[in-house]
Enzyme design. Structure first.
Site, PDB file in Angstrom:
ATOM      1  N   GLY A 149     -14.725  13.334   3.465  1.00 22.76           N
ATOM      2  CA  GLY A 149     -15.652  12.255   3.783  1.00 22.76           C
ATOM      3  C   GLY A 149     -16.089  11.458   2.566  1.00 22.76           C
TER       4      GLY A 149
ATOM      5  CG  ASN B 250     -26.198  13.492   6.798  1.00 23.74           C
ATOM      6  OD1 ASN B 250     -26.336  12.260   6.855  1.00 23.74           O
ATOM      7  ND2 ASN B 250     -26.548  14.184   5.739  1.00 23.74           N
TER       8      ASN B 250
ATOM      9  CD  GLN C  27     -22.976  15.644  10.210  1.00 26.19           C
ATOM     10  OE1 GLN C  27     -23.039  16.348  11.208  1.00 26.19           O
ATOM     11  NE2 GLN C  27     -22.842  16.170   9.005  1.00 26.19           N
TER      12      GLN C  27
ATOM     13  CB  SER D  20     -15.166  15.088   6.493  1.00 24.83           C
ATOM     14  OG  SER D  20     -14.950  16.257   5.730  1.00 24.83           O
TER      15      SER D  20
ATOM     16  CG  HIS E 199     -16.067  20.311   5.646  1.00 22.41           C
ATOM     17  ND1 HIS E 199     -17.359  20.751   5.517  1.00 22.41           N
ATOM     18  CD2 HIS E 199     -16.005  19.151   4.957  1.00 22.41           C
ATOM     19  CE1 HIS E 199     -18.060  19.894   4.771  1.00 22.41           C
ATOM     20  NE2 HIS E 199     -17.248  18.911   4.425  1.00 22.41           N
TER      21      HIS E 199
ATOM     22  CB  THR F 231       1.903  16.310  -3.766  1.00 22.49           C
ATOM     23  OG1 THR F 231       2.716  15.815  -4.832  1.00 22.49           O
ATOM     24  CG2 THR F 231       2.728  17.179  -2.831  1.00 22.49           C
TER      25      THR F 231
ATOM     26  CB  CYS G  47     -26.405  17.037  -0.958  1.00 24.73           C
ATOM     27  SG  CYS G  47     -25.209  16.834   0.354  1.00 24.73           S
TER      28      CYS G  47
END
Ligand SMILES: *Cc1c(COP(=O)(O)O)cnc(C)c1O
Length: 392
Positions: free
Chosen positions: A71, A157, A191, A211, A213, A249, A337
């Site tokens: 994200g 979030n 989210q 994202s 996860h 890659t 965070c």
């Protein structure tokens, strides 16, 4: 001992299915997708199949999906890319360039805006109402002749408020038709993706971040949706991967795991949403009715199905977290965070909470397999702990 993981907005566990989809590419299928021999070509088809799967979940074309490291990278790319895209025309006119965003965005957006401000870009950070809603009329009223980007998150979030993205998208389209000014529209859907229905055409967005996860996929992979008619410059310079726009890659196992997680989350969205909403509302109801003074943060109706954010005035969120930890309940005060720092959440402050009330707020984010019984344990425990803290 049973764990009560109530921090699914911070991250989610990797699903068994996603892990299974990743395993071949972590072991035997190690080929580099840029090579022409068979193992490389199998890696390449895994990536392209994943791209097709993911594109179909948001009504996009596979060629509009660019895999990134998550994200934060997608948000950085969208904002910096939009500026580089607009810069030649801005330079010609001698204008600084202007972005419209809001005060409750994730730091991946806010700090990228700060970075662009250091490059001379001007940024409007819109206020939100007491429930965390951005007003589409305020977005439109802030447009200047050098506005090149609007970036508003799909869902917040911390408090779960779902923003009026469709309305803003429509208004920006109308503005373009009437004035000829094309303003790129980006949404941070980290989210929201896999949790509520998203269709890029219906929302009228040009750029969208996601994202893996946050929907039971692996960490370190995400995508940026870039509408096909936009020539956004690349972000990571190097090889020709991701059609020359994002070198490096490819992380084949992560991409395959992401696609499987997205397929499951989006495929069972309807049923998960109903279930999660029911469990969420049960928890909210218990906390608000059984704990004196408790107040819900965020919008009651326009809200993510997994988000509970409650203020317990007279308590301290950090203390609550430590006591909850002893009872195997894992939650969050403010955003992950921001925890560890004493600063009250910028989101709650923007919604008008006092510093004390912001610090007295707790975020509990459930998952599709959180049960009513789980939330009863959480509610019972919180009832006891809040009373105990208030006595001190
Ligand atoms: C988690 C999150 C991000 C950052 O995503 P990463 O993949 O962890 O970099 C960005 N925006 C929002 C709204 C988020 O919740």
């Amino acid at each position: 001992m049973k764990n009560y993981y109530m921090d699914n907005a911070a991250t989610t566990p990797l699903s068994k299915e996603a892990l299974e989809a990743m395993m071949p590419y972590l072991t035997d299928e190690f080929g580099n997708a840029s090579t022409i021999y068979m193992p490389g070509q199998r890696a390449k088809s895994a990536i392209e199949n994943s791209r097709r799967t993911i594109a179909s979940t948001i009504g996009a074309k596979p060629s509009e999906i660019y895999f990134t490291s998550g994200g934060s990278e997608s948000d950085n790319w969208a904002l910096v890319g939009a500026f580089e895209h607009a810069r030649p025309a801005l330079r010609e006119k001698g204008l600084p360039g202007h972005i419209i965003t809001d005060k409750i965005e994730h730091h991946a957006i806010l700090n990228t805006c700060r970075y662009l401000e250091a490059q001379g870009v001007e940024v409007t950070y819109l206020d939100v109402d007491a429930y965390g809603n951005v007003d589409p009329a305020a977005v439109m009223a802030s447009i200047r002749k050098d506005t090149f980007l609007v970036s508003i998150m799909t869902a917040n979030n911390e408090v779960g408020t779902v923003e009026p993205i469709k309305e803003i998208g429509e208004a920006l389209r109308k503005h373009e038709t009437e004035t000829g000014q094309k303003i790129l529209f980006h949404t941070d859907a980290v989210q929201a993706f896999g949790h509520i229905e998203l269709d890029v055409s219906e929302l009228n967005v040009d750029l969208m971040s996601s994202s893996a996860h946050k929907l039971n996929g692996p960490k370190g992979v995400g995508f940026l949706y870039i509408r096909r008619d936009i020539t956004l410059p690349g972000f990571i310079h190097g090889g020709a991967q991701e059609r020359g726009r994002r070198a490096g890659t490819e992380n084949v196992p992560a991409i395959a795991g992401f696609a499987r997680a997205a397929e499951i989350a989006c495929g069972s969205l309807g049923i998960r949403k109903i279930r999660e909403t029911e469990v969420r509302d049960h928890l909210i109801e218990r906390l608000l009715t059984e704990i004196p003074g408790a107040r819900l943060n965020g919008d009651r109706a326009s809200r993510l199905p997994n988000n509970v954010n409650v203020c317990f005035p007279g308590t301290d969120g950090e203390t609550l977290l430590l006591l909850l930890n002893e009872r195997q309940i894992y939650a969050s005060a403010g955003s992950a965070c921001a925890s560890g720092s004493l600063e009250p959440s910028h989101v709650l402050m923007a919604m008008g909470l006092s510093k004390d009330d912001a610090r007295a707020s707790l975020r509990l984010t459930i998952s599709h397999d959180t049960s009513i019984e789980d939330t009863d344990y959480v509610a019972d425990t919180l009832k006891e702990l809040v009373t105990r803290i208030k006595k001190i």
